[in-house]
Design an enzyme around this catalytic site. Structure first.
Site, PDB file in Angstrom:
ATOM      1  N   ARG A 268       0.715  -1.242   0.070  1.00 42.64           N
ATOM      2  CA  ARG A 268      -0.022  -0.175   0.073  1.00 42.64           C
ATOM      3  C   ARG A 268       0.902   1.154  -0.054  1.00 42.64           C
ATOM      4  NH1 ARG A 268      -2.307   4.422   0.625  1.00 42.64           N
ATOM      5  NH2 ARG A 268      -4.247   4.783   2.010  1.00 42.64           N
TER       6      ARG A 268
ATOM      7  N   TYR B 216       2.757   3.780  -3.373  1.00 37.35           N
ATOM      8  CA  TYR B 216       2.329   5.204  -3.925  1.00 37.35           C
ATOM      9  C   TYR B 216       3.016   6.245  -2.957  1.00 37.35           C
ATOM     10  CZ  TYR B 216      -0.844   8.928  -4.506  1.00 37.35           C
ATOM     11  OH  TYR B 216      -1.491  10.252  -4.912  1.00 37.35           O
TER      12      TYR B 216
ATOM     13  N   LYS C 191       5.926   8.818  -4.462  1.00 39.37           N
ATOM     14  CA  LYS C 191       5.599  10.175  -4.370  1.00 39.37           C
ATOM     15  C   LYS C 191       6.716  11.151  -3.560  1.00 39.37           C
ATOM     16  CE  LYS C 191       1.820  11.176  -6.652  1.00 39.37           C
ATOM     17  NZ  LYS C 191       1.846  12.235  -7.777  1.00 39.37           N
TER      18      LYS C 191
ATOM     19  N   ARG D  13     -10.003  11.322   8.398  1.00 45.09           N
ATOM     20  CA  ARG D  13      -9.663  12.102   7.195  1.00 45.09           C
ATOM     21  C   ARG D  13     -10.275  13.495   7.224  1.00 45.09           C
ATOM     22  NH1 ARG D  13      -6.735   8.243   7.261  1.00 45.09           N
ATOM     23  NH2 ARG D  13      -6.552   6.756   5.545  1.00 45.09           N
TER      24      ARG D  13
END
Length: 388
Positions: free
Chosen positions: A181, A184, A188, A259
């Site tokens: 996971r 990414y 970046k 979030r």
């Protein structure tokens, strides 16, 4: 049509510029193109493999901005035209990425190549040709918060020093290599470090954007309608898909992750300020989010259920959510960050930007669009197997 007398934050006239926008046909790119066409005199070289989300800007040719936007169907992986387009522009904005969590586990190689390898030529061409770059990264580069490693009952978990994410102070904490996971986030972060190094060693003028869940019309896709049937978009589009199909919303691991969500129109205003104020933006990394719109994923599901009932006129299901494990939903190798709350100090100081739209209002706008755009198509898709 934009006035020629636009001023930057320091009161100086803003000169028209040519912008090479890579990924212009996506969610963020389409909204940014809209703003640039409607409110500025800038010209856009729109680079992407698809243009569905910006077709309304390209056609008909009688738009007042028709001479200021040109579409180039270019795959940056292997197209020799890329350097020429960057050379033609004053500024390059790179939005291209694989950025769907379901892909990080199942397509880790594609994820790493898309977010690091494919971005290398863009950085190289900008640096070699003295062109300014605004690169889109992700809030995922922060990984896990320091607070997530504290005991569950520790009062320090409530101390912002242990969870607030700051561009120039917070460490980037990822999980073990087997947790793919993080492919990414790691890709970046590495391209961010390369851009920063190009700035330090070769004078590249850059700004890096770390989006914190930008939400609004045209985001992601609805599986089986304008995306693959087996596809798993990001959380808000996943929940939208469930609501449109009148299915329970799936809460991964109980929906305990926290979030923040920011409205796309607010976020695009921040990017516009970066474009028009290079002296204030260059050399900085910017969190772009809304810390006032913080919820758990479970709370988001409950709010979306309520908002969708309002915009659709359909009553919610008796059991609107169902819990699933991350292994069941994403497969082996999934891991997650506990909390993502942006520190807004830098963007507020440099650009004077603050988000305006509440979570309820951005959900109402987005779900109204989703219902208007997809509800009928989904009804037809559901009815097809029965009819045949």
């Amino acid at each position: 049509m934009a006035s020629a007398a636009r001023l930057d934050l320091d009161g100086n006239p803003i000169k028209p510029m040519t912008i090479c926008m890579i990924g212009a046909g996506g969610f963020i790119g389409s909204h940014l193109c809209e703003k640039l066409m409607a409110e500025t005199t800038h010209k856009v070289l729109a680079v992407d493999v698809y243009n569905d989300k910006i077709k309304h800007l390209l056609e008909p040719a009688t738009h007042p901005w028709s001479d200021r936007i040109q579409f180039y169907r270019v795959n940056i992986k292997h197209d020799s035209r890329l350097e020429g387009l960057i050379k033609m522009a004053d500024l390059t904005i790179n939005l291209a990425a694989i950025c769907t969590p379901a892909d990080y586990n199942t397509r880790p190689l594609d994820t790493i190549y898309s977010n690091f390898i494919d971005a290398l030529p863009v950085v190289k061409y900008c640096s070699e040709n003295n062109k300014r770059l605004i690169h889109f990264s992700t809030c995922e580069v922060y990984g896990k918060t320091i607070g997530s490693f504290l005991p569950k009952d520790s009062p320090l978990r409530q101390d912002p020093a242990y969870y607030l994410l700051s561009e120039d102070a917070s460490p980037c904490i990822f999980g073990p290599i087997e947790k793919q996971r993080w492919s990414y986030a790691c890709a970046k972060q590495l391209i961010e470090r390369l851009i920063y190094a190009e700035g330090a060693e070769n004078g590249l003028e850059f700004a890096i954007v770390r989006p914190f869940n930008w939400i609004g019309p045209r985001m992601d896709f609805i599986p089986g309608i304008d995306g693959p049937s087996e596809g798993v978009p990001r959380v808000l589009a996943c929940f939208s898909n469930n609501l449109l199909r009148r299915e329970p919303l799936k809460l991964v691991d109980g929906g305990e992750s926290q979030r923040t969500f920011v409205y796309i129109k607010d976020a695009i205003e921040a990017v516009s300020l970066m474009i028009d104020n290079p002296g204030r933006a260059n050399g900085h990394i910017f969190n772009v989010g809304n810390p006032n719109n913080e919820v758990t994923v479970r709370q988001l599901a409950e709010m979306m259920t309520e908002v969708y009932a309002k915009v659709s006129g359909e009553p919610p299901l008796e059991a609107p959510t169902v819990d699933v494990s991350s292994k069941e939903f994403y497969g082996e190798g999934y891991d997650d960050s506990d909390k993502r709350i942006p520190d807004m100090t830098i963007i507020n100081k440099q650009l004077g930007w603050n988000p305006k739209t509440s979570l309820w209002d951005l959900l109402e706008s987005t779900l109204t669009y989703q219902h208007r755009t997809y509800a009928e198509a989904i009804k037809q898709a559901i009815a097809k197997p029965t009819a045949s």
